[in-house]
Design a protein around this motif. Structure first.
Motif, PDB file in Angstrom:
ATOM      1  N   VAL A   1     -17.681  28.774  75.850  1.00  0.00           N
ATOM      2  CA  VAL A   1     -16.442  28.307  76.458  1.00  0.00           C
ATOM      3  C   VAL A   1     -15.803  29.425  77.279  1.00  0.00           C
ATOM      4  O   VAL A   1     -15.986  30.615  77.001  1.00  0.00           O
ATOM      5  CB  VAL A   1     -15.463  27.840  75.353  1.00  0.00           C
ATOM      6  N   TYR A   2     -15.033  29.023  78.299  1.00  0.00           N
ATOM      7  CA  TYR A   2     -14.220  29.961  79.076  1.00  0.00           C
ATOM      8  C   TYR A   2     -13.224  30.622  78.121  1.00  0.00           C
ATOM      9  O   TYR A   2     -12.444  29.927  77.456  1.00  0.00           O
ATOM     10  CB  TYR A   2     -13.494  29.174  80.169  1.00  0.00           C
ATOM     11  N   PRO A   3     -13.215  31.950  77.999  1.00  0.00           N
ATOM     12  CA  PRO A   3     -12.440  32.630  76.949  1.00  0.00           C
ATOM     13  C   PRO A   3     -10.942  32.349  76.945  1.00  0.00           C
ATOM     14  O   PRO A   3     -10.310  32.411  75.891  1.00  0.00           O
ATOM     15  CB  PRO A   3     -12.709  34.115  77.227  1.00  0.00           C
ATOM     16  N   VAL A   4     -10.353  32.036  78.091  1.00  0.00           N
ATOM     17  CA  VAL A   4      -8.902  31.859  78.167  1.00  0.00           C
ATOM     18  C   VAL A   4      -8.422  30.726  77.258  1.00  0.00           C
ATOM     19  O   VAL A   4      -7.336  30.808  76.674  1.00  0.00           O
ATOM     20  CB  VAL A   4      -8.468  31.601  79.625  1.00  0.00           C
ATOM     21  N   TYR A   5      -9.204  29.662  77.117  1.00  0.00           N
ATOM     22  CA  TYR A   5      -8.775  28.538  76.290  1.00  0.00           C
ATOM     23  C   TYR A   5      -8.512  28.992  74.850  1.00  0.00           C
ATOM     24  O   TYR A   5      -7.484  28.647  74.259  1.00  0.00           O
ATOM     25  CB  TYR A   5      -9.827  27.433  76.258  1.00  0.00           C
ATOM     26  N   VAL A   6      -9.456  29.736  74.301  1.00  0.00           N
ATOM     27  CA  VAL A   6      -9.312  30.189  72.919  1.00  0.00           C
ATOM     28  C   VAL A   6      -8.285  31.306  72.817  1.00  0.00           C
ATOM     29  O   VAL A   6      -7.381  31.261  71.965  1.00  0.00           O
ATOM     30  CB  VAL A   6     -10.671  30.657  72.349  1.00  0.00           C
ATOM     31  N   ASP A   7      -8.384  32.301  73.678  1.00  0.00           N
ATOM     32  CA  ASP A   7      -7.503  33.473  73.565  1.00  0.00           C
ATOM     33  C   ASP A   7      -6.029  33.111  73.699  1.00  0.00           C
ATOM     34  O   ASP A   7      -5.175  33.667  72.996  1.00  0.00           O
ATOM     35  CB  ASP A   7      -7.874  34.519  74.627  1.00  0.00           C
ATOM     36  N   SER A   8      -5.695  32.185  74.588  1.00  0.00           N
ATOM     37  CA  SER A   8      -4.288  31.801  74.747  1.00  0.00           C
ATOM     38  C   SER A   8      -3.777  31.083  73.508  1.00  0.00           C
ATOM     39  O   SER A   8      -2.597  31.198  73.151  1.00  0.00           O
ATOM     40  CB  SER A   8      -4.105  30.932  75.992  1.00  0.00           C
ATOM     41  N   ASN A   9      -4.646  30.359  72.824  1.00  0.00           N
ATOM     42  CA  ASN A   9      -4.250  29.709  71.572  1.00  0.00           C
ATOM     43  C   ASN A   9      -4.177  30.706  70.422  1.00  0.00           C
ATOM     44  O   ASN A   9      -3.394  30.518  69.484  1.00  0.00           O
ATOM     45  CB  ASN A   9      -5.212  28.562  71.247  1.00  0.00           C
ATOM     46  N   VAL A  10      -4.987  31.756  70.480  1.00  0.00           N
ATOM     47  CA  VAL A  10      -4.848  32.845  69.503  1.00  0.00           C
ATOM     48  C   VAL A  10      -3.462  33.469  69.635  1.00  0.00           C
ATOM     49  O   VAL A  10      -2.754  33.683  68.647  1.00  0.00           O
ATOM     50  CB  VAL A  10      -5.932  33.924  69.723  1.00  0.00           C
ATOM     51  N   MET A  11      -3.061  33.748  70.846  1.00  0.00           N
ATOM     52  CA  MET A  11      -1.760  34.364  71.107  1.00  0.00           C
ATOM     53  C   MET A  11      -0.613  33.498  70.612  1.00  0.00           C
ATOM     54  O   MET A  11       0.444  33.997  70.224  1.00  0.00           O
ATOM     55  CB  MET A  11      -1.607  34.632  72.613  1.00  0.00           C
TER      56      MET A  11
ATOM     57  N   GLY B   1     -24.433  41.012  85.423  1.00  0.00           N
ATOM     58  CA  GLY B   1     -24.242  39.613  85.062  1.00  0.00           C
ATOM     59  C   GLY B   1     -23.233  39.517  83.939  1.00  0.00           C
ATOM     60  O   GLY B   1     -22.493  40.471  83.670  1.00  0.00           O
ATOM     61  N   THR B   2     -23.213  38.395  83.239  1.00  0.00           N
ATOM     62  CA  THR B   2     -22.262  38.195  82.152  1.00  0.00           C
ATOM     63  C   THR B   2     -22.999  37.770  80.887  1.00  0.00           C
ATOM     64  O   THR B   2     -23.716  36.766  80.904  1.00  0.00           O
ATOM     65  CB  THR B   2     -21.227  37.110  82.513  1.00  0.00           C
ATOM     66  N   PRO B   3     -22.849  38.522  79.793  1.00  0.00           N
ATOM     67  CA  PRO B   3     -23.516  38.161  78.535  1.00  0.00           C
ATOM     68  C   PRO B   3     -22.964  36.867  77.966  1.00  0.00           C
ATOM     69  O   PRO B   3     -21.747  36.672  77.867  1.00  0.00           O
ATOM     70  CB  PRO B   3     -23.226  39.349  77.623  1.00  0.00           C
ATOM     71  N   GLY B   4     -23.865  35.972  77.572  1.00  0.00           N
ATOM     72  CA  GLY B   4     -23.449  34.666  77.079  1.00  0.00           C
ATOM     73  C   GLY B   4     -22.622  34.706  75.824  1.00  0.00           C
ATOM     74  O   GLY B   4     -21.763  33.845  75.609  1.00  0.00           O
ATOM     75  N   SER B   5     -22.842  35.711  74.977  1.00  0.00           N
ATOM     76  CA  SER B   5     -22.094  35.787  73.719  1.00  0.00           C
ATOM     77  C   SER B   5     -20.613  36.008  73.956  1.00  0.00           C
ATOM     78  O   SER B   5     -19.790  35.728  73.077  1.00  0.00           O
ATOM     79  CB  SER B   5     -22.656  36.911  72.840  1.00  0.00           C
ATOM     80  N   GLY B   6     -20.248  36.489  75.140  1.00  0.00           N
ATOM     81  CA  GLY B   6     -18.839  36.669  75.461  1.00  0.00           C
ATOM     82  C   GLY B   6     -18.093  35.359  75.596  1.00  0.00           C
ATOM     83  O   GLY B   6     -16.859  35.335  75.613  1.00  0.00           O
ATOM     84  N   PHE B   7     -18.838  34.250  75.685  1.00  0.00           N
ATOM     85  CA  PHE B   7     -18.229  32.934  75.813  1.00  0.00           C
ATOM     86  C   PHE B   7     -18.207  32.175  74.491  1.00  0.00           C
ATOM     87  O   PHE B   7     -17.764  31.025  74.456  1.00  0.00           O
ATOM     88  CB  PHE B   7     -18.992  32.104  76.853  1.00  0.00           C
ATOM     89  N   GLY B   8     -18.701  32.788  73.417  1.00  0.00           N
ATOM     90  CA  GLY B   8     -18.701  32.127  72.120  1.00  0.00           C
ATOM     91  C   GLY B   8     -20.031  32.287  71.421  1.00  0.00           C
ATOM     92  O   GLY B   8     -21.038  32.668  72.034  1.00  0.00           O
ATOM     93  N   PRO B   9     -20.070  32.014  70.121  1.00  0.00           N
ATOM     94  CA  PRO B   9     -21.281  32.246  69.327  1.00  0.00           C
ATOM     95  C   PRO B   9     -22.511  31.510  69.824  1.00  0.00           C
ATOM     96  O   PRO B   9     -23.630  32.028  69.742  1.00  0.00           O
ATOM     97  CB  PRO B   9     -20.882  31.803  67.920  1.00  0.00           C
ATOM     98  N   SER B  10     -22.354  30.304  70.381  1.00  0.00           N
ATOM     99  CA  SER B  10     -23.519  29.570  70.877  1.00  0.00           C
ATOM    100  C   SER B  10     -24.036  30.120  72.202  1.00  0.00           C
ATOM    101  O   SER B  10     -25.089  29.690  72.685  1.00  0.00           O
ATOM    102  CB  SER B  10     -23.186  28.079  71.040  1.00  0.00           C
ATOM    103  N   GLY B  11     -23.306  31.082  72.768  1.00  0.00           N
ATOM    104  CA  GLY B  11     -23.770  31.722  73.997  1.00  0.00           C
ATOM    105  C   GLY B  11     -24.703  32.889  73.733  1.00  0.00           C
ATOM    106  O   GLY B  11     -25.300  33.438  74.677  1.00  0.00           O
TER     107      GLY B  11
END
Length: 404
Positions: free
Chosen positions: A131-141, A369-379
């Motif tokens: 997932v795009y990290p902002v969705y989760v991180d903003s809800n963490v905040m 590039g961008t590591p998939g794990s940065g988008f969540g465990p299934s990445g």
């Protein structure tokens, strides 16, 4: 003594792309002779289209004349832009979205992080994984995600919907019932998407369980297949369960200009409470509007010249995507995406972790590039490349990767 929002302390490490920037900066400092090719962050590289530039110059001239000078923008955005959006992005597709249901902002990222403010902290969110990290991180905040398990890299109160090769990267209805469902289609990071019939099932599900869908359509301009919806409001019943976020960054190259909008239908309610009214109150209180010059540029996106020029830019990036997809496949990589989105999602080779492949690609091929794990465990075990580089750099990066 003052207190801080302790939820910020729960966030693991720094923002994904900040970590990438730091690692790249450190590598460049240690290897100043190396030329890097960046296919990591989803930033555009083509200049603004001529029609857009002309509109901005004209608007600048207006701002220099007392007779046409503009100050604060209206809360929702200028009518000329909202009317253009309503006509071209919705009514032209048979969707009954009115101009006063459109809220102009400085980008979809801001809105995707801010939209959660109008919902109770008790709501359970469901996200695709990766997932795009902002969705989760903003809800963490906001304090909505519970506790973080660094071993599994999951939050206790977040409902994860794994999108993997086994389910064709299509989210399945969760076993637990969510209150808020985040969908990004076409998807970032996997580059995959849902057919309209599949999206209709999500709309039906949300209405059935009383959930709201936060629908991020930032990559809509890159859709090439006929059976993929360009807006969630093409689905019957979406106006009673969905909020849609749209961006001018990827379709018009506004990453550095900043413009987006959010649609909150007036039919969308929690009991007798209007979410449209709530977002209007939040928007008017915390935002003073996108600049007039930028909104005039946005209006020109929908002009005849603007549409033609931007179609050429989208085609340019999708040519890059096709080259990456085919080039990697020929080299033996397992690749996904790149058909309806400017992202290519690839399986890392030799059982490398996502970050191991990031370091290997950076140090050996000098490609970012961008590591998939940065988008969540299934990445984990996957990697994202973007098609937003120049065509020449894209081909050069492919040649470097082929030599690995």
């Amino acid at each position: 003594m003052f207190k801080v929002n302790d939820n910020y302390q729960k966030l693991p490490g720094s923002y994904l792309f900040s970590t990438i920037a730091r690692k790249v900066s450190e590598y460049q400092a240690a290897h100043p002779d190396k030329t890097l090719i960046r296919l990591g962050i989803g930033d555009v590289t083509q200049p603004l289209a001529p029609a857009i530039i002309d509109a901005m110059h004209s608007a600048v001239d207006e701002m220099g004349d007392a007779a046409t000078f503009r100050g604060y923008a209206p809360d929702l955005g200028y009518e000329f832009l909202r009317n253009a959006i309503a006509e071209n992005d919705y009514r032209a597709r048979g969707c009954d979205i009115r101009a006063d249901e459109i809220f102009v902002s400085d980008g979809a990222k801001s809105d995707s992080g801010n939209i959660q403010e109008i919902f109770s902290v008790d709501n359970r969110i469901a996200v695709c994984d990766p997932v795009y990290p902002v969705y989760v991180d903003s809800n963490v905040m906001a304090g909505r995600t519970g506790t973080y398990d660094p071993t599994t890299e999951v939050w206790s109160d977040v409902i994860y919907m794994p999108c993997t090769k086994e389910n064709n990267f299509v989210p399945e209805f969760p076993k637990e019932t969510p209150d808020m469902i985040y969908l990004c289609l076409p998807n970032n990071p996997t580059g995959t998407t849902l057919k309209k019939s599949q999206l209709q099932e999500w709309v039906d599900y949300a209405n059935r369980v009383g959930a709201v869908i936060i629908y991020d359509g930032a990559y809509e301009a890159y859709i090439s297949e006929d059976d993929v919806a360009h807006t969630i409001y093409e689905c019957e019943g979406a106006k009673t369960c969905a909020i849609e976020l749209k961006s001018f960054s990827k379709n018009a190259g506004f990453t550095g200009v900043r413009l987006g909008y959010t649609v909150v239908p007036k039919e969308l309610k929690c009991g007798d409470v209007s979410l449209h009214a709530m977002w209007a109150r939040r928007h008017g209180t915390k935002f003073n509007g996108a600049p007039y010059i930028v909104q005039r540029a946005g209006e020109t996106v929908y002009s005849e010249a603007g549409k033609a020029q931007l179609a050429e830019q989208v085609a340019y990036y999708m040519k890059n995507a096709a080259a990456i997809r085919s080039g990697l496949a020929e080299t033996g990589f397992e690749v996904f995406g790149g058909v309806n989105a400017p992202y290519i999602w690839l399986k890392t080779p030799d059982q490398m972790t996502s970050w191991e492949f990031f370091d290997y690609l950076l140090g050996t091929a000098n490609v970012v590039g961008t590591p998939g794990s940065g988008f969540g465990p299934s990445g984990e075990g996957y990697f994202r490349l973007t098609a937003f580089g120049t065509y020449e750099n894209t081909l050069a990066a492919l040649e470097r990767i082929k030599k690995l």
